[in-house]
Design a protein around this motif. Structure first.
Motif, PDB file in Angstrom:
ATOM      1  N   HIS A 271       1.748 -12.610 -10.517  1.00 27.47           N
ATOM      2  CA  HIS A 271       1.810 -11.557 -11.276  1.00 27.47           C
ATOM      3  C   HIS A 271       1.257 -10.343 -10.320  1.00 27.47           C
ATOM      4  N   ILE A 272       2.150  -8.860 -10.498  1.00 26.10           N
ATOM      5  CA  ILE A 272       1.676  -7.452  -9.883  1.00 26.10           C
ATOM      6  C   ILE A 272       2.493  -6.445 -10.983  1.00 26.10           C
ATOM      7  N   CYS A 273       0.999  -5.412 -11.100  1.00 21.86           N
ATOM      8  CA  CYS A 273       1.290  -4.141 -11.659  1.00 21.86           C
ATOM      9  C   CYS A 273       1.114  -2.396 -11.112  1.00 21.86           C
ATOM     10  N   ALA A 274       1.469  -2.015 -11.138  1.00 23.71           N
ATOM     11  CA  ALA A 274       1.170  -0.275 -10.939  1.00 23.71           C
ATOM     12  C   ALA A 274       0.081   0.021 -11.679  1.00 23.71           C
ATOM     13  N   TYR A 275      -0.347   1.363 -10.966  1.00 21.64           N
ATOM     14  CA  TYR A 275      -1.289   2.345 -11.650  1.00 21.64           C
ATOM     15  C   TYR A 275      -1.505   3.489 -10.821  1.00 21.64           C
ATOM     16  N   GLY A 276      -2.236   4.545 -11.830  1.00 21.27           N
ATOM     17  CA  GLY A 276      -2.283   5.712 -10.743  1.00 21.27           C
ATOM     18  C   GLY A 276      -1.131   6.715 -11.212  1.00 21.27           C
TER      19      GLY A 276
ATOM     20  N   VAL B  60       4.345   5.512 -12.894  1.00 22.69           N
ATOM     21  CA  VAL B  60       3.425   3.917 -13.456  1.00 22.69           C
ATOM     22  C   VAL B  60       4.811   3.699 -14.129  1.00 22.69           C
ATOM     23  N   GLU B  61       5.227   4.655 -14.941  1.00 23.12           N
ATOM     24  CA  GLU B  61       7.135   4.336 -16.160  1.00 23.12           C
ATOM     25  C   GLU B  61       7.532   4.083 -15.627  1.00 23.12           C
ATOM     26  N   GLU B  62       7.820   4.064 -13.806  1.00 24.16           N
ATOM     27  CA  GLU B  62       9.345   3.688 -13.320  1.00 24.16           C
ATOM     28  C   GLU B  62       8.895   2.382 -12.942  1.00 24.16           C
ATOM     29  N   PHE B  63       7.952   1.824 -12.826  1.00 21.06           N
ATOM     30  CA  PHE B  63       7.651   0.239 -12.342  1.00 21.06           C
ATOM     31  C   PHE B  63       8.525  -0.725 -14.278  1.00 21.06           C
ATOM     32  N   PHE B  64       8.198  -1.636 -13.611  1.00 18.15           N
ATOM     33  CA  PHE B  64       9.066  -2.630 -14.331  1.00 18.15           C
ATOM     34  C   PHE B  64       7.934  -4.099 -14.750  1.00 18.15           C
TER      35      PHE B  64
ATOM     36  N   PRO C 101       1.157  10.421 -11.772  1.00 17.86           N
ATOM     37  CA  PRO C 101       2.678  10.517 -10.359  1.00 17.86           C
ATOM     38  C   PRO C 101       2.560  10.607  -9.103  1.00 17.86           C
ATOM     39  N   GLY C 102       3.161  10.239  -8.086  1.00 17.92           N
ATOM     40  CA  GLY C 102       3.120  10.220  -6.720  1.00 17.92           C
ATOM     41  C   GLY C 102       2.106   9.353  -5.876  1.00 17.92           C
ATOM     42  N   GLN C 103       0.999   8.890  -6.567  1.00 16.89           N
ATOM     43  CA  GLN C 103      -0.259   8.414  -5.918  1.00 16.89           C
ATOM     44  C   GLN C 103       0.373   6.754  -6.884  1.00 16.89           C
ATOM     45  N   VAL C 104       0.952   6.565  -7.201  1.00 13.87           N
ATOM     46  CA  VAL C 104       0.837   5.114  -7.307  1.00 13.87           C
ATOM     47  C   VAL C 104       0.944   4.157  -6.617  1.00 13.87           C
ATOM     48  N   SER C 105      -0.202   3.388  -7.266  1.00 10.62           N
ATOM     49  CA  SER C 105      -0.324   1.976  -6.376  1.00 10.62           C
ATOM     50  C   SER C 105       0.052   0.532  -6.663  1.00 10.62           C
ATOM     51  N   LEU C 106       0.037  -0.379  -6.243  1.00  9.00           N
ATOM     52  CA  LEU C 106       0.250  -1.660  -6.565  1.00  9.00           C
ATOM     53  C   LEU C 106      -1.493  -2.608  -7.022  1.00  9.00           C
ATOM     54  N   ALA C 107      -1.508  -3.466  -8.208  1.00  6.10           N
ATOM     55  CA  ALA C 107      -2.562  -4.254  -8.089  1.00  6.10           C
ATOM     56  C   ALA C 107      -2.419  -5.213  -8.453  1.00  6.10           C
ATOM     57  N   LEU C 108      -2.647  -6.686  -8.501  1.00 10.32           N
ATOM     58  CA  LEU C 108      -2.404  -8.040  -8.603  1.00 10.32           C
ATOM     59  C   LEU C 108      -3.029  -7.923 -10.282  1.00 10.32           C
ATOM     60  N   ALA C 109      -1.974  -8.721 -11.028  1.00  9.43           N
ATOM     61  CA  ALA C 109      -1.975  -8.396 -12.134  1.00  9.43           C
ATOM     62  C   ALA C 109      -2.389  -9.999 -13.029  1.00  9.43           C
ATOM     63  N   SER C 110      -2.361 -11.340 -11.990  1.00  6.88           N
ATOM     64  CA  SER C 110      -2.958 -12.360 -12.431  1.00  6.88           C
ATOM     65  C   SER C 110      -3.244 -13.232 -11.061  1.00  6.88           C
ATOM     66  N   THR C 111      -4.140 -13.602 -10.994  1.00 11.77           N
ATOM     67  CA  THR C 111      -4.505 -14.886  -9.938  1.00 11.77           C
ATOM     68  C   THR C 111      -3.740 -15.898  -9.112  1.00 11.77           C
ATOM     69  N   GLU C 112      -3.220 -16.269 -10.065  1.00 12.19           N
ATOM     70  CA  GLU C 112      -2.393 -17.704 -10.308  1.00 12.19           C
ATOM     71  C   GLU C 112      -0.626 -16.934 -10.332  1.00 12.19           C
TER      72      GLU C 112
ATOM     73  N   ALA D 241       0.716  -0.927   0.077  1.00  8.60           N
ATOM     74  CA  ALA D 241      -0.125  -0.240   0.143  1.00  8.60           C
ATOM     75  C   ALA D 241       0.707   1.269  -0.003  1.00  8.60           C
ATOM     76  N   LEU D 242       2.302   1.330   0.438  1.00  9.50           N
ATOM     77  CA  LEU D 242       2.828   2.089   0.059  1.00  9.50           C
ATOM     78  C   LEU D 242       3.673   2.538  -1.278  1.00  9.50           C
ATOM     79  N   ALA D 243       3.311   1.571  -2.134  1.00  8.05           N
ATOM     80  CA  ALA D 243       4.397   1.647  -3.321  1.00  8.05           C
ATOM     81  C   ALA D 243       4.823   3.022  -3.475  1.00  8.05           C
ATOM     82  N   ASP D 244       3.695   3.569  -3.511  1.00 13.47           N
ATOM     83  CA  ASP D 244       4.184   5.179  -4.211  1.00 13.47           C
ATOM     84  C   ASP D 244       5.248   6.179  -3.347  1.00 13.47           C
ATOM     85  N   GLU D 245       5.890   5.296  -2.126  1.00 18.27           N
ATOM     86  CA  GLU D 245       7.430   5.951  -1.682  1.00 18.27           C
ATOM     87  C   GLU D 245       8.423   5.641  -2.111  1.00 18.27           C
TER      88      GLU D 245
END
Length: 110
Positions: free
Chosen positions: A46-51, A33-37, A53-64, A24-28
């Motif tokens: 697998h997770i992805c970044a969204y949001g 989002v462009e910085e996330f690889f 700049p300065g308010q980036v969060s992480l979410a699941l990109a897959s459930t497996e 939940a503290l990914a934005d720190e």
């Protein structure tokens, strides 16, 4: 929306690894989002970044879990970056979640 389990292992294009113990503290750590690889949560999913700049969060990109990919990334990190620390070797836990937690606890910031 599915939320990642902690800890999250993040990788840059060069193979460096970063650990976020509270996704939940990914934005720190991630400015945009462009910085996330690439990244995986504490269960190897697998997770992805969204949001914005300065308010980036992480979410699941897959459930497996992506066990082979996670282990390959961690192994590469240890081989390339942690190799200069003679006591550093990848944890050989058979359970993926235990392995990810062990790696997160052992991680040395470069």
């Amino acid at each position: 929306m599915w939320y990642p389990a902690d800890p999250a292992l993040l990788f840059d294009p060069g193979g460096r690894m970063f650990v976020i113990h509270e996704p939940a503290l990914a934005d720190e750590l991630i400015g945009s989002v462009e910085e996330f690889f690439e990244g995986y949560d504490g269960r190897g999913r697998h997770i992805c970044a969204y949001g914005q700049p300065g308010q980036v969060s992480l979410a699941l990109a897959s459930t497996e879990p992506q066990e082979q990919e996670v282990r390959a990334r961690v192994e590469r990190y240890y081989f390339v970056f942690a190799a200069r620390h003679p006591t550093r070797v990848p944890r050989q836990e058979t359970d993926l979640e235990i392995s990810i937690r062990a790696v997160a606890e052992d991680w040395v910031e470069e």
